[in-house]
Design a protein around this motif. Structure first.
Motif, PDB file in Angstrom:
ATOM      1  N   LYS A  17      58.567  94.858  29.270  1.00  0.00           N
ATOM      2  CA  LYS A  17      57.470  95.499  29.996  1.00  0.00           C
ATOM      3  C   LYS A  17      56.651  94.401  30.651  1.00  0.00           C
ATOM      4  O   LYS A  17      56.307  93.403  30.010  1.00  0.00           O
ATOM      5  N   ARG A  18      56.315  94.601  31.905  1.00  0.00           N
ATOM      6  CA  ARG A  18      55.613  93.533  32.626  1.00  0.00           C
ATOM      7  C   ARG A  18      54.252  93.209  32.014  1.00  0.00           C
ATOM      8  O   ARG A  18      53.753  92.087  32.147  1.00  0.00           O
ATOM      9  N   THR A  20      59.186  95.605  21.392  1.00  0.00           N
ATOM     10  CA  THR A  20      59.584  94.796  22.544  1.00  0.00           C
ATOM     11  C   THR A  20      61.088  94.967  22.745  1.00  0.00           C
ATOM     12  O   THR A  20      61.806  95.395  21.842  1.00  0.00           O
ATOM     13  N   SER A  26      60.567  87.344  30.298  1.00  0.00           N
ATOM     14  CA  SER A  26      60.774  88.657  30.912  1.00  0.00           C
ATOM     15  C   SER A  26      61.663  89.560  30.067  1.00  0.00           C
ATOM     16  O   SER A  26      61.350  90.736  29.848  1.00  0.00           O
ATOM     17  N   GLN A  33      60.217  95.257  33.725  1.00  0.00           N
ATOM     18  CA  GLN A  33      59.788  93.939  33.255  1.00  0.00           C
ATOM     19  C   GLN A  33      59.519  92.940  34.379  1.00  0.00           C
ATOM     20  O   GLN A  33      59.033  91.838  34.120  1.00  0.00           O
ATOM     21  N   ASP A  43      66.255  96.350  35.690  1.00  0.00           N
ATOM     22  CA  ASP A  43      65.105  95.835  34.925  1.00  0.00           C
ATOM     23  C   ASP A  43      63.774  95.998  35.663  1.00  0.00           C
ATOM     24  O   ASP A  43      62.962  95.066  35.709  1.00  0.00           O
TER      25      ASP A  43
END
Length: 329
Positions: free
Chosen positions: A268-269, A238, A263, A304, A301
């Protein structure tokens, strides 16, 4: 450290303090007259019949500690209350890019149930050549979008020179992770008295995080929400490590409300939903979530940020979980 909550005339107490070697500060906090004193020696005592409550606090953050203020603090941002039964969700783009983007985003997150519009105007970037944000223009665009959809706004301040801009345009001021120990900035923001969202620093311990909050309260601003946003560890799966344990520990040590930013630690979303739900289950009073109308084209970003559709689904999941634990959204 001795914290006095004074009943009636405090002149006798102040006279004793002035005649002693102790340093002290007088504040009005949560509707109470507070005098914080720190004697130079542990053997020195200060007492007076005018004192209603005297609390000796070992921790270096007596005002933030729940040793003197037992009831949880509730922070109001416009008509939104943070710290009660309702879980507050603030959402919006990582960075404000243009008027169309931020207004489109504002309408989408409002329709899904968010209560506060977030967006970055001043962007602290690791690389000096990365998009640095629109600055003052971005703050004003966020204000316009918030007014158009009827949501209060939160955005990050980076420099004391922008204090007046934030005083006039912003409902809640964010202190970002990289400025969590910028003590000059903390003092000046604390003097404004506005609601503050204080993020935990990249490598701050819980104690250091709470001491940063103490800077704000010691200037008379009790409207502070703490925000766990992930810390830097050895883990690379992460972007950062969301310290849920640290968040829970801090919540047990303070009367201030707690926010979680899923977030940034996600990176990563695909991970944002799970981290957000874990934070709610752990007791977060607020979530800060990045949403972009077209994440793939975001200037910062991009990986995310959620799409509006994904955010709408997350809100439904948050509502279901909140109901299961006796809260609402």
């Amino acid at each position: 450290m001795i914290l006095f909550v004074v009943k009636g005339n405090d002149s006798l107490l102040l006279e004793k303090l002035n005649s002693s070697s102790a340093s002290y500060k007088k504040l009005n906090l949560y509707g109470k007259e507070v005098i914080l004193a720190w004697p130079d020696t542990e053997t020195e005592t200060i007492d007076d019949p005018a004192i209603e409550i005297k609390v000796k606090v070992k921790e270096p953050y007596p005002l933030v500690s729940n040793k003197w203020k037992k009831e949880p603090t509730r922070v109001r941002v416009g008509d939104v209350e943070i710290g009660g039964d309702k879980i507050v969700v603030a959402a919006g783009p990582c960075a404000i890019e243009n008027e169309e983007q931020v207004i489109t985003d504002a309408k989408a997150i409002k329709s899904s149930g968010a209560s506060i519009l977030r967006g970055g105007a001043y962007k602290p970037r690791t690389n000096p050549y990365s998009f640095q944000g629109l600055g003052e223009k971005g703050v004003k665009l966020l204000r316009k979008a918030g007014d158009e959809v009827g949501l209060p706004i939160v955005t990050e301040i980076m420099d004391t020179k922008d204090i007046e801009l934030f005083r006039n345009y912003v409902d809640m001021i964010q202190i970002g992770a990289r400025n969590a120990q910028n003590f000059s900035l903390l003092k000046e923001v604390g003097k404004l008295g506005k609601p503050v969202l204080l993020k935990r620093g990249l490598a701050n311990t819980v104690d250091e995080w709470l001491q940063s909050a103490e800077y704000l309260l010691s200037e008379g601003d009790g409207n502070v929400v703490l925000c766990e946003r992930g810390i830097r560890t050895f883990e690379k799966a992460t972007r950062f490590t969301l310290d849920v344990g640290g968040m829970i520990a801090a919540k047990l040590m303070t009367h201030l409300p707690m926010c979680a930013d899923p977030s940034h630690p996600a990176g990563k979303r695909e991970l944002v939903h799970s981290l957000a739900l874990a934070s709610v289950a752990a007791g977060a009073d607020m979530l800060l979530i990045e949403v972009h109308p077209n994440p793939e084209k975001a200037l910062s970003d991009s990986e995310q940020q959620l799409t509006p559709e994904s955010f709408a689904l997350l809100m439904e999941r948050i509502k279901a979980l909140a109901s299961a634990i006796g809260r609402s959204v």
